[in-house]
Design an enzyme around this catalytic site. Structure first.
Site, PDB file in Angstrom:
ATOM      1  CE  LYS A 223      -4.318  -1.850   1.455  1.00  0.00           C
ATOM      2  NZ  LYS A 223      -5.357  -1.726   2.765  1.00  0.00           N
ATOM      3  NE  ARG A 258      -7.597  -8.011   1.017  1.00  0.00           N
ATOM      4  CZ  ARG A 258      -7.385  -7.183   0.164  1.00  0.00           C
ATOM      5  NH1 ARG A 258      -6.264  -6.593   0.345  1.00  0.00           N
ATOM      6  NH2 ARG A 258      -8.044  -7.276  -0.979  1.00  0.00           N
TER       7      ARG A 258
HETATM    8  N1  HH2 Z   1      -7.453  -3.681   1.377  1.00  0.00           N
HETATM    9  C1  HH2 Z   1      -8.030  -3.751  -0.021  1.00  0.00           C
HETATM   10  C2  HH2 Z   1      -8.936  -4.491  -0.523  1.00  0.00           C
HETATM   11  N2  HH2 Z   1      -9.762  -5.221   0.506  1.00  0.00           N
HETATM   12  N3  HH2 Z   1      -9.946  -5.846   2.717  1.00  0.00           N
HETATM   13  C3  HH2 Z   1      -9.648  -5.739   3.997  1.00  0.00           C
HETATM   14  N4  HH2 Z   1     -10.029  -6.461   5.128  1.00  0.00           N
HETATM   15  N5  HH2 Z   1      -8.419  -4.932   4.588  1.00  0.00           N
HETATM   16  C4  HH2 Z   1      -7.904  -4.373   3.538  1.00  0.00           C
HETATM   17  O1  HH2 Z   1      -6.975  -3.539   3.908  1.00  0.00           O
HETATM   18  C5  HH2 Z   1      -8.193  -4.239   2.279  1.00  0.00           C
HETATM   19  C6  HH2 Z   1      -9.374  -5.174   1.762  1.00  0.00           C
HETATM   20  C7  HH2 Z   1      -7.039  -2.818  -1.119  1.00  0.00           C
HETATM   21  O2  HH2 Z   1      -6.026  -3.587  -1.565  1.00  0.00           O
HETATM   22  P1  HH2 Z   1      -6.174  -4.263  -3.017  1.00  0.00           P
HETATM   23  O3  HH2 Z   1      -7.275  -5.423  -2.915  1.00  0.00           O
HETATM   24  O4  HH2 Z   1      -4.764  -4.970  -3.240  1.00  0.00           O
HETATM   25  O5  HH2 Z   1      -6.508  -3.186  -4.009  1.00  0.00           O
HETATM   26  P2  HH2 Z   1      -7.518  -2.805  -5.061  1.00  0.00           P
HETATM   27  O6  HH2 Z   1      -8.689  -2.210  -3.817  1.00  0.00           O
HETATM   28  O7  HH2 Z   1      -7.230  -1.695  -5.687  1.00  0.00           O
HETATM   29  O8  HH2 Z   1      -8.188  -3.912  -5.483  1.00  0.00           O
END
Ligand code: HH2
Length: 277
Positions: A223, A258
């Site tokens: 992030k 995660r």
């Molecule tokens: N962060 C993201 C998405 N889902 N769920 C939880 N529980 N906690 C988090 O910190 C979290 C999450 C964002 O990251 P990512 O899925 O890699 O990216 P994007 O939202 O661009 O798909």
């Protein structure tokens, strides 16, 4: 009694930090967008993460990166359902559905998902109903506002106290609706309506979340807070920083991390455990 997190017919004993592998079936996620748009590629990646040691695979069909526009529910469901269904059949570990939409959660539970991961923290009563009608584990995350606008000057008095209070309230709402405490995980929502300093403070004071008595999940992988510390704009070059952050979380009360980089994180956590003895 040992602490537990129950996700349908799977109960995790929280005596070590679990690794939740991220599988974004989106064109636009901030670090793995476009890689797994073909369901067969996504399923192969999900299986690979399990061979690398993932305890849970989290499938998402809508990017929630800062500024992201909301995806139509039908399109989101069409992206995730075949992947969740394909994986849930014989993956050997629970599949989680990362969604803000009750219809998507319900559609994925019907094909075998065992966790609902809601970045909007079960603010939608329909989402609470879906959770209550199921036996799934739930992840209640804190987000200030919504992805399109959440990074526009986020402000808190005491970020930890405010996020904690919000999560405790949402968890209580779920419990009142019939979701047992042993099914609930809370998540401070790193990067969701927070400045770099807010994110660092949430991580620094992580043990204060564990005090609430629910399982604690943290997602910091690749992030922008890692990017800011490292002056590294490319999310793919934030792996070591992300593994360091995951190790910090594991040592300070996180029950689940995660992550995108499952193999590297699993190795780091194994070494931590060996040292702890
Ligand atoms: N962060 C993201 C998405 N889902 N769920 C939880 N529980 N906690 C988090 O910190 C979290 C999450 C964002 O990251 P990512 O899925 O890699 O990216 P994007 O939202 O661009 O798909």
């Amino acid at each position: 009694m040992a602490r537990r997190w129950r996700c349908g017919d799977v109960t995790f004993t929280l005596d070590r930090t679990l690794v939740m592998g991220i599988l974004n079936v989106t064109p636009d996620s901030f670090s793995d967008g476009g890689l797994y748009e073909d369901p067969l590629d996504a399923i192969a990646r999900g299986r690979q993460m399990v061979t690398q040691g993932a305890d849970i695979v989290d499938v998402g069909g809508e990017s929630t990166r800062p500024g992201a526009e909301e995806v139509a529910v039908a399109a989101e469901l069409a992206r995730v359902r075949p992947v969740v269904g394909g994986l849930a059949r014989d993956l050997g570990v629970p599949v989680s559905i990362d969604t803000r939409h009750a219809e998507v959660a319900e559609g994925c539970l019907s094909v075998g998902a065992r966790v609902i991961n809601d970045v909007s923290g079960f603010r939608d009563p329909a989402m609470v109903e879906v959770a209550a009608a199921s036996d799934a584990g739930v992840v209640v995350m804190h987000m200030l506002g919504e992805p399109r606008t959440m990074q526009a000057e986020p402000r808190y008095g005491d970020v930890v106290a405010e996020v904690r209070e919000h999560l405790a309230g949402q968890a209580e709402t779920l419990e009142r609706a019939g979701v047992g405490r042993e099914r609930i995980a809370i998540d401070p929502g790193i990067g969701f309506g927070k400045t770099v300093e807010h994110n660092l403070e949430l991580l620094r004071r992580l043990p204060e979340f564990a005090e609430l008595g629910y399982a604690v999940l943290v997602g910091v992988s690749r992030k922008s807070v890692i990017g800011a510390v490292l002056h590294e704009p490319d999310p793919l070059r934030r792996v070591q920083g992300s593994v360091a952050a995951a190790a910090w979380c594991a040592l300070h009360g996180a029950d689940i991390v995660r992550v995108h980089d499952v193999r590297d994180t699993v190795s780091a956590l194994k070494v931590l455990r060996a040292i702890e003895g």
